[in-house]
Design a protein around this motif. Structure first.
Motif, PDB file in Angstrom:
ATOM      1  N   GLY A 123       1.608  -1.250   6.591  1.00 24.60           N
ATOM      2  CA  GLY A 123       2.206  -1.854   7.745  1.00 24.60           C
ATOM      3  C   GLY A 123       2.863  -1.054   8.600  1.00 24.60           C
ATOM      4  N   SER A 124       3.583  -1.691   9.613  1.00 27.68           N
ATOM      5  CA  SER A 124       4.096  -0.982  10.739  1.00 27.68           C
ATOM      6  C   SER A 124       5.591  -0.038  10.413  1.00 27.68           C
ATOM      7  CB  SER A 124       4.250  -1.544  11.822  1.00 27.68           C
ATOM      8  OG  SER A 124       5.266  -2.704  11.661  1.00 27.68           O
ATOM      9  N   ASP A 125       6.330  -0.844   9.476  1.00 24.08           N
ATOM     10  CA  ASP A 125       7.477  -0.087   9.217  1.00 24.08           C
ATOM     11  C   ASP A 125       7.335   0.412   7.967  1.00 24.08           C
ATOM     12  OD1 ASP A 125      10.232   0.348   9.008  1.00 24.08           O
ATOM     13  OD2 ASP A 125      11.041  -1.434   9.029  1.00 24.08           O
ATOM     14  N   VAL A 126       6.873   1.880   8.123  1.00 27.82           N
ATOM     15  CA  VAL A 126       6.342   2.900   6.912  1.00 27.82           C
ATOM     16  C   VAL A 126       7.740   3.239   6.169  1.00 27.82           C
ATOM     17  CG1 VAL A 126       5.426   5.034   6.432  1.00 27.82           C
ATOM     18  CG2 VAL A 126       4.486   3.831   8.233  1.00 27.82           C
ATOM     19  N   GLU A 127       8.905   3.298   6.938  1.00 26.48           N
ATOM     20  CA  GLU A 127      10.223   3.828   6.230  1.00 26.48           C
ATOM     21  C   GLU A 127      10.669   2.828   5.132  1.00 26.48           C
ATOM     22  OE1 GLU A 127      11.336   6.694   6.611  1.00 26.48           O
ATOM     23  OE2 GLU A 127       9.718   7.176   8.135  1.00 26.48           O
ATOM     24  N   LYS A 128      10.309   1.570   5.227  1.00 29.59           N
ATOM     25  CA  LYS A 128      10.618   0.604   4.285  1.00 29.59           C
ATOM     26  C   LYS A 128       9.810   0.161   2.911  1.00 29.59           C
ATOM     27  CE  LYS A 128      13.486  -2.101   7.480  1.00 29.59           C
ATOM     28  NZ  LYS A 128      13.894  -3.412   8.023  1.00 29.59           N
ATOM     29  N   VAL A 129       8.637   1.114   3.018  1.00 28.53           N
ATOM     30  CA  VAL A 129       7.457   0.895   2.068  1.00 28.53           C
ATOM     31  C   VAL A 129       8.071   1.665   0.782  1.00 28.53           C
ATOM     32  CG1 VAL A 129       5.076   1.318   1.467  1.00 28.53           C
ATOM     33  CG2 VAL A 129       5.630   0.579   3.817  1.00 28.53           C
ATOM     34  N   GLU A 130       7.952   1.176  -0.367  1.00 28.47           N
ATOM     35  CA  GLU A 130       8.237   1.785  -1.572  1.00 28.47           C
ATOM     36  C   GLU A 130       7.094   2.014  -2.354  1.00 28.47           C
ATOM     37  OE1 GLU A 130      11.155   2.930  -2.365  1.00 28.47           O
ATOM     38  OE2 GLU A 130      12.235   2.067  -0.429  1.00 28.47           O
ATOM     39  N   ASP A 131       5.812   1.501  -2.143  1.00 25.63           N
ATOM     40  CA  ASP A 131       4.898   1.630  -2.741  1.00 25.63           C
ATOM     41  C   ASP A 131       3.888   2.790  -2.450  1.00 25.63           C
ATOM     42  OD1 ASP A 131       2.512   1.264  -4.408  1.00 25.63           O
ATOM     43  OD2 ASP A 131       1.876  -0.693  -3.623  1.00 25.63           O
ATOM     44  N   LYS A 132       4.292   3.812  -3.411  1.00 27.57           N
ATOM     45  CA  LYS A 132       3.505   5.377  -3.158  1.00 27.57           C
ATOM     46  C   LYS A 132       2.078   5.242  -3.206  1.00 27.57           C
ATOM     47  CE  LYS A 132       5.576   7.608  -6.533  1.00 27.57           C
ATOM     48  NZ  LYS A 132       5.772   8.802  -7.334  1.00 27.57           N
ATOM     49  N   ASP A 133       1.585   4.220  -4.338  1.00 31.58           N
ATOM     50  CA  ASP A 133       0.188   4.277  -4.578  1.00 31.58           C
ATOM     51  C   ASP A 133      -0.437   3.641  -3.075  1.00 31.58           C
ATOM     52  OD1 ASP A 133       0.448   5.186  -6.994  1.00 31.58           O
ATOM     53  OD2 ASP A 133       0.479   2.863  -7.830  1.00 31.58           O
ATOM     54  N   ALA A 134      -0.031   2.587  -2.521  1.00 31.60           N
ATOM     55  CA  ALA A 134      -0.489   2.094  -1.345  1.00 31.60           C
ATOM     56  C   ALA A 134      -0.399   3.265  -0.280  1.00 31.60           C
ATOM     57  CB  ALA A 134       0.348   0.821  -0.857  1.00 31.60           C
ATOM     58  N   LEU A 135       0.552   4.099  -0.122  1.00 35.06           N
ATOM     59  CA  LEU A 135       0.702   5.195   0.894  1.00 35.06           C
ATOM     60  C   LEU A 135      -0.378   6.234   0.637  1.00 35.06           C
ATOM     61  CD1 LEU A 135       4.585   5.296   0.979  1.00 35.06           C
ATOM     62  CD2 LEU A 135       3.020   4.934   3.016  1.00 35.06           C
ATOM     63  N   SER A 136      -0.555   6.729  -0.803  1.00 40.68           N
ATOM     64  CA  SER A 136      -1.445   7.476  -0.848  1.00 40.68           C
ATOM     65  C   SER A 136      -2.910   6.977  -0.908  1.00 40.68           C
ATOM     66  CB  SER A 136      -1.161   7.988  -2.459  1.00 40.68           C
ATOM     67  OG  SER A 136       0.100   8.270  -2.635  1.00 40.68           O
ATOM     68  N   SER A 137      -3.157   5.795  -1.249  1.00 42.27           N
ATOM     69  CA  SER A 137      -4.555   5.188  -0.943  1.00 42.27           C
ATOM     70  C   SER A 137      -4.864   5.253   0.533  1.00 42.27           C
ATOM     71  CB  SER A 137      -4.375   3.807  -1.534  1.00 42.27           C
ATOM     72  OG  SER A 137      -5.711   3.396  -1.269  1.00 42.27           O
ATOM     73  N   ALA A 138      -4.053   4.979   1.421  1.00 46.16           N
ATOM     74  CA  ALA A 138      -4.302   4.881   2.854  1.00 46.16           C
ATOM     75  C   ALA A 138      -4.323   6.339   3.354  1.00 46.16           C
ATOM     76  CB  ALA A 138      -2.855   4.368   3.283  1.00 46.16           C
TER      77      ALA A 138
END
Length: 345
Positions: A123-138
């Motif tokens: 998503g575009s609003d990265v600061e609101k993302v709480e899913d570490k797995d999604a961030l690490s996967s990306a």
């Protein structure tokens, strides 16, 4: 002389006409030749461009990405070789460049779509993302993409250097954002974990303190109860010892009511050796005849108290005991002896 001049003039005229005719013929012959050569050239161009178009059709039909890369690489090589040929046509070289650019655009679109696909998962609003797995996967996907991009650039020349640098810069920005967000989430989790541990530790200390206080209070209550029980036992023992006789015989004041009438007669007693009677009268004022004596002469003192003790056989033995003299009698009024003598024997 005049005749010669006319003859010369005619010759010159014929020669001029012949030259003119030859020129005209030559002009049209040259024009026809050039037209023929142009036709040959155009035909050659058409054939070559058809070959180039066929390669592009093969490229589009190919579904395997690696094979498309090979088609592109082969087309680039063919274009370079064609440029070196003596009979190369500019039109064909231009067509090569056009087709190669179209092939490269396929990969450029693939790169753009890959970047968009990966970033859209977060998503575009990265600061609101709480899913570490999604961030690490990306981040992992972008790392793999950079490897693919480098391989395509170095081995297949899919893009120019400036475009290669642009893609790398874009990907690095995404990866940095995602890694920074993961670090922020982990920091918040660590702070929350420490806070939870502190709260749990504080709660455990409070519970331990409360339990210790409860145990201390229970211990104090138990000790107080034990102290009171010990005092009561000591008092009971003292009372028992004060009224004990000897061995395992003890006398207690059982609040037995010895009723005597005004004529000093004992109610419910019995006298004389070997005989008994209910309501027997004893002579003397509050004094039984034969007190402190043995044999058949017996009498219960007016100051005697009723008491009982457990005998050696476990049965209850009832007696009368005069604490002022130490004399004892059985329930029939028979004199049993003096307790003081027993105690001091």
């Amino acid at each position: 002389m005049e005749t010669n001049n006319k003859k010369t003039t005619r010759i010159l005229a014929v020669l001029c006409i012949a030259v003119a005719v030859i020129c005209i013929i030559g002009f049209f012959a040259k024009k026809a030749y050039n037209r023929h050569q142009e036709e040959i050239r155009l035909q050659a161009i058409e054939i070559k461009n058809g070959e180039i178009d066929q390669e592009y059709e093969n490229f589009e039909k190919e579904e395997n990405r690696d094979k498309r890369l090979k088609v592109l690489k082969n087309e680039v090589k063919n274009a370079a070789d064609y440029e070196k040929a003596e009979n190369a046509y500019e039109e064909c070289s231009a067509h090569y460049a056009k087709v190669i650019a179209q092939m490269k655009n396929y990969f450029v679109s693939d790169y753009d779509n890959t970047i968009k696909s990966i970033s859209d998962k977060v998503g575009s609003d990265v600061e609101k993302v709480e899913d570490k797995d999604a961030l690490s996967s990306a981040s992992t996907d972008f790392t793999s993409f950079k490897e693919t991009l480098k391989n395509d650039y170095e081995n297949y020349n899919t893009i120019e250097k400036d475009k290669f640098d642009e893609y790398n810069s874009t990907v690095d920005e995404y990866v940095k954002k995602y890694n920074d967000r993961v670090a922020a989430i982990e920091k918040a989790e660590e702070e929350a974990r420490k806070k939870a541990e502190e709260e749990a530790k504080k709660k455990a200390e409070e519970e331990a303190k409360k339990k210790a206080e409860e145990e201390a209070a229970a211990k104090a209550a138990r000790e107080e109860a034990e102290r009171k029980a010990a005092e009561e036992a000591a008092a009971a023992k003292a009372a028992q010892e004060s009224s004990s006789s000897s061995g395992n015989s003890s006398y207690y004041n059982d609040s037995y009511d010895n009723s005597y009438d005004n004529s000093s007669s004992y109610s419910g007693g019995s006298s004389s050796s070997g005989s008994s009677s209910s309501g027997a009268d004893y002579s003397g004022s509050n004094d039984y005849s034969g007190s402190s004596s043995s044999g058949g002469n017996s009498g219960i003192s007016s100051g005697a108290n009723y008491g009982w003790a457990e005998g050696s056989d476990g049965n209850r033995v009832e007696n009368y005991y005069d604490p002022s003299t130490g004399d004892t009698w059985d329930m029939n009024g028979n004199y049993q002896g003096n307790m003081n003598d027993w105690l001091w024997d």
